[in-house]
Structures are given as structure tokens and as C-alpha cells.
Design a protein around this motif. Structure first.
Motif, mmCIF file in Angstrom:
data_model
loop_
_atom_site.group_PDB
_atom_site.id
_atom_site.type_symbol
_atom_site.label_atom_id
_atom_site.label_comp_id
_atom_site.label_asym_id
_atom_site.label_seq_id
_atom_site.Cartn_x
_atom_site.Cartn_y
_atom_site.Cartn_z
ATOM 1 N N ALA A 206 0.825 -1.205 0.000
ATOM 2 C CA ALA A 206 0.000 0.000 0.000
ATOM 3 C C ALA A 206 0.861 1.257 0.000
ATOM 4 C CB ALA A 206 -0.928 -0.001 1.215
ATOM 5 N N LYS A 207 1.905 1.265 0.831
ATOM 6 C CA LYS A 207 2.789 2.428 0.904
ATOM 7 C C LYS A 207 3.458 2.700 -0.431
ATOM 8 C CE LYS A 207 6.763 4.294 3.427
ATOM 9 N NZ LYS A 207 7.759 4.027 4.512
ATOM 10 N N GLU A 208 3.914 1.654 -1.105
ATOM 11 C CA GLU A 208 4.595 1.801 -2.391
ATOM 12 C C GLU A 208 3.642 2.345 -3.450
ATOM 13 O OE1 GLU A 208 7.159 1.651 -5.666
ATOM 14 O OE2 GLU A 208 7.529 1.735 -3.512
ATOM 15 N N PHE A 209 2.470 1.746 -3.575
ATOM 16 C CA PHE A 209 1.522 2.183 -4.603
ATOM 17 C C PHE A 209 1.018 3.601 -4.337
ATOM 18 C CE2 PHE A 209 0.087 -2.386 -5.850
ATOM 19 C CZ PHE A 209 1.250 -2.528 -6.577
ATOM 20 N N LEU A 210 0.677 3.883 -3.079
ATOM 21 C CA LEU A 210 0.108 5.187 -2.767
ATOM 22 C C LEU A 210 1.141 6.303 -2.837
ATOM 23 C CD1 LEU A 210 -2.371 4.309 0.120
ATOM 24 C CD2 LEU A 210 -2.825 4.582 -2.330
ATOM 25 N N SER A 211 2.411 5.950 -2.715
ATOM 26 C CA SER A 211 3.452 6.975 -2.824
ATOM 27 C C SER A 211 3.529 7.535 -4.239
ATOM 28 C CB SER A 211 4.812 6.389 -2.426
ATOM 29 O OG SER A 211 5.274 5.448 -3.391
ATOM 30 N N HIS A 212 3.007 6.798 -5.218
ATOM 31 C CA HIS A 212 3.005 7.239 -6.614
ATOM 32 C C HIS A 212 1.619 7.729 -7.061
ATOM 33 C CE1 HIS A 212 7.024 5.662 -6.991
ATOM 34 N NE2 HIS A 212 6.615 4.461 -6.614
ATOM 35 N N THR A 213 0.673 7.800 -6.122
ATOM 36 C CA THR A 213 -0.694 8.196 -6.450
ATOM 37 C C THR A 213 -0.993 9.562 -5.836
ATOM 38 O OG1 THR A 213 -1.368 5.861 -6.419
ATOM 39 C CG2 THR A 213 -3.119 7.512 -6.350
ATOM 40 N N PRO A 214 -1.079 10.620 -6.642
ATOM 41 C CA PRO A 214 -1.303 11.958 -6.099
ATOM 42 C C PRO A 214 -2.497 12.079 -5.158
ATOM 43 C CG PRO A 214 -0.616 12.139 -8.364
ATOM 44 C CD PRO A 214 -0.802 10.667 -8.095
ATOM 45 N N LEU A 215 -3.601 11.382 -5.430
ATOM 46 C CA LEU A 215 -4.753 11.463 -4.536
ATOM 47 C C LEU A 215 -4.557 10.667 -3.249
ATOM 48 C CD1 LEU A 215 -7.926 11.464 -6.822
ATOM 49 C CD2 LEU A 215 -6.694 13.389 -5.799
ATOM 50 N N ALA A 216 -3.459 9.891 -3.175
ATOM 51 C CA ALA A 216 -3.041 9.199 -1.947
ATOM 52 C C ALA A 216 -4.082 8.243 -1.385
ATOM 53 C CB ALA A 216 -2.637 10.228 -0.879
ATOM 54 N N ARG A 217 -4.841 7.595 -2.258
ATOM 55 C CA ARG A 217 -5.778 6.558 -1.838
ATOM 56 C C ARG A 217 -6.052 5.636 -3.007
ATOM 57 N NH1 ARG A 217 -10.880 7.105 -3.870
ATOM 58 N NH2 ARG A 217 -11.544 9.163 -4.616
ATOM 59 N N PHE A 218 -6.599 4.469 -2.689
ATOM 60 C CA PHE A 218 -6.994 3.538 -3.738
ATOM 61 C C PHE A 218 -8.366 3.927 -4.278
ATOM 62 C CE2 PHE A 218 -4.247 0.681 -1.104
ATOM 63 C CZ PHE A 218 -3.229 0.570 -2.046
ATOM 64 N N GLY A 219 -8.595 3.619 -5.560
ATOM 65 C CA GLY A 219 -9.896 3.857 -6.143
ATOM 66 C C GLY A 219 -10.886 2.794 -5.718
ATOM 67 N N GLN A 220 -12.168 3.098 -5.889
ATOM 68 C CA GLN A 220 -13.240 2.163 -5.567
ATOM 69 C C GLN A 220 -13.972 1.753 -6.847
ATOM 70 O OE1 GLN A 220 -13.624 0.923 -2.417
ATOM 71 N NE2 GLN A 220 -11.752 2.122 -2.094
ATOM 72 N N PRO A 221 -14.474 0.519 -6.913
ATOM 73 C CA PRO A 221 -15.162 0.059 -8.120
ATOM 74 C C PRO A 221 -16.250 1.005 -8.608
ATOM 75 C CG PRO A 221 -14.751 -1.797 -6.684
ATOM 76 C CD PRO A 221 -14.352 -0.571 -5.912
ATOM 77 N N ARG A 222 -16.986 1.621 -7.683
ATOM 78 C CA ARG A 222 -18.057 2.542 -8.073
ATOM 79 C C ARG A 222 -17.497 3.709 -8.899
ATOM 80 N NH1 ARG A 222 -23.347 4.225 -6.425
ATOM 81 N NH2 ARG A 222 -23.811 6.068 -7.661
ATOM 82 N N GLU A 223 -16.287 4.166 -8.577
ATOM 83 C CA GLU A 223 -15.705 5.299 -9.286
ATOM 84 C C GLU A 223 -15.353 4.947 -10.732
ATOM 85 O OE1 GLU A 223 -13.490 7.948 -5.994
ATOM 86 O OE2 GLU A 223 -12.815 5.863 -6.021
ATOM 87 N N ILE A 224 -15.057 3.690 -10.979
ATOM 88 C CA ILE A 224 -14.803 3.235 -12.349
ATOM 89 C C ILE A 224 -16.125 2.965 -13.059
ATOM 90 C CG2 ILE A 224 -13.513 1.636 -13.790
ATOM 91 C CD1 ILE A 224 -11.833 3.309 -11.777
ATOM 92 N N ALA A 225 -17.051 2.341 -12.344
ATOM 93 C CA ALA A 225 -18.351 2.006 -12.929
ATOM 94 C C ALA A 225 -19.096 3.246 -13.400
ATOM 95 C CB ALA A 225 -19.201 1.238 -11.916
#
Length: 253
Positions: A206-225
Motif C-alpha cells: 500500500a505504501k509503495e503504490f500510494l506513494s506514486h498516487t497523487p490522490l493518496a488513496r486507492f480507487g473504488q469500483p463505483r468510481e470506475i463504474a
């Protein structure tokens, strides 16, 4: 329910869980008749039961999206039961992350078969029925890895980049044929789904992935849907051959 997909029939692959299931929910909420496709028969049964709570118009079909004969049979079943198809969402996919040296040929082929071959087969065999609707829409699930590469993702990146450009070819051919079918691709970033939950739960991952994600959180399926819903609806009637990135800002850097 605002009825953005009222009277439309939609087929969604990989619909038993994750982004596919959330897309099915959103489509049903907006009035669509939803055909859920997946090779996970138990997951399909549960998903169909959930959707049928609001009406019995929906359908579940358990089949392998990498098999051409299974696509032919599935589309024939759709034609026989509904007489039309307005939306195709090629969502089925999975990732296997290994270095090029560690990837076997069988793993390479399996990754491309599910992520890319299925998009070709679904498009090829659904197009005639989509064209009959006069306002057909194809939404293909790519990935941010279809835009930018990352280590240990050779097969997955190749497949998702293929989806990106195959979508553009589809859009151009449909425009030239004047058949009314639009095709667009969606490119999610790190999204929490049943397939990714275990990995994302590890603090170091989580730390590795979120360090490269400006919004600093994971997306949720609803946001893609919700993005898929927009592209499938008539609200996106002037969009074809487009790619919509939903990655929390990763590819903006």
C-alpha cells in the motif's frame, strides 16, 4: 433512478465481482437489462440474485470469454431472448506480475487471452447485433498500464496497451461503416477489488503504490463504474476512440 439506460440491453464480462459487478449494479439502477457474463458460476448466481431483486429481466451466462465458440453461442442467446444488444462492456481481465525472465510462455499467452483476445472476440461477434440497435456502445476495460509501463508487468501491459489501440481501430471502423456504434476505453489505476484486496492490505505494498498516487488513496469500483456508465450512455454520444483515465493522478506526473 434517472433512467439513463432505459430500454437498453447490456452485456458485461467479468461481471461476478469487482468493477464488473459494480458496473452491472449501476446499469440496472439506470434502467438497463443486464446480461452478466463470467466463468465464475457461483459468483454469477449471487450477482444475478442481487439484480433480480429489482426485476427479473436480467440474465447470467457462465462462459469462458477466451473461447470463440462460446462467444458465438452467447450472442445467439442474447439475440434469441432479447432481440437486441445496445451495450458491450469488455471488462474481464486479470494480472499476473512477474519479470520478463520469470514469465513463462503459457503465462504470457493466458494473460493476453483473457485481457486482449476476449476483447477481440466479444467485439467481433457482438458488432452485428450492436449495429442493429443504431446507437451501440462498446466500453473496453484497459488500465493505466495501457498508458504507461511498469516493471514486472510485461504481459499485462502488452495486453492492456493492445486493448487501448484495438478500441481506437474499432471506433474508426464503426465510424467508417456508419453503423452507429461507438467504442471507448477506460484506464483505471489502483482500485480495491476482490482480486487486489489481499495485496493492498499489505502495508508495504500500500505504501509503495500510494506513494506514486497523487490522490493518496486507492480507487473504488463505483468510481470506475460511473465512468463506464457515462461512456455507455447517450451522454457520450460524440465520444468514440477516446480513452478515459481514472487513476488518481498517477499518469499525470
Amino acid at each position: 433512478m434517472s433512467g439513463r439506460l432505459s430500454d437498453k440491453v447490456a452485456l458485461i464480462t467479468g461481471a461476478a465481482s469487482g468493477i464488473g459487478l459494480e458496473t452491472a449494479r449501476r446499469f440496472a439502477q439506470e434502467g438497463a437489462t443486464v446480461i452478466l457474463a463470467d466463468r465464475n458460476a457461483a459468483g454469477l448466481t449471487a450477482a444475478l440474485s442481487e439484480l433480480q431483486a429489482s426485476g427479473d429481466r436480467h440474465l447470467a451466462m457462465a462462459f469462458d470469454v477466451t473461447g470463440e465458440s462460446e462467444w458465438v453461442a452467447a450472442i445467439e442467446q442474447v439475440r434469441s431472448r432479447y432481440g437486441r444488444l445496445d451495450i458491450l462492456v469488455n471488462n474481464a481481465g486479470f494480472g499476473r506480475f512477474r519479470s520478463i525472465a520469470e514469465t513463462t510462455l503459457d503465462e504470457w499467452r493466458a494473460t493476453l487471452a483473457v485481457n486482449l483476445d476476449s476483447v477481440f472476440l466479444g467485439t467481433k461477434h457482438a458488432l452485428p447485433l450492436l449495429a442493429e440497435s443504431g446507437r451501440g456502445a462498446i466500453v473496453n476495460m484497459s488500465s493505466m498500464r495501457g498508458m504507461v509501463a511498469g516493471p514486472t508487468s510485461g504481459a499485462y501491459t502488452a495486453a492492456k496497451a493492445g486493448v487501448r489501440y484495438f478500441t481506437k481501430v474499432t471506433a474508426l471502423e464503426c465510424a467508417a461503416a456508419r453503423n452507429g456504434v461507438r467504442a471507448n476505453s477506460v484506464h483505471p489505476g489502483h482500485v480495491e477489488t476482490p482480486l487486489t484486496a489481499a495485496a493492498y492490505a499489505k502495508p508495504e505494498v500500500a505504501k509503495e503504490f500510494l506513494s506514486h498516487t497523487p490522490l493518496a488513496r486507492f480507487g473504488q469500483p463505483r468510481e470506475i463504474a460511473d465512468v463506464v456508465l457515462f461512456l455507455a450512455s447517450d451522454e457520450a454520444s460524440y465520444m468514440t476512440g477516446s480513452e478515459v483515465v481514472v487513476d488518481g493522478g498517477v499518469t499525470a506526473q
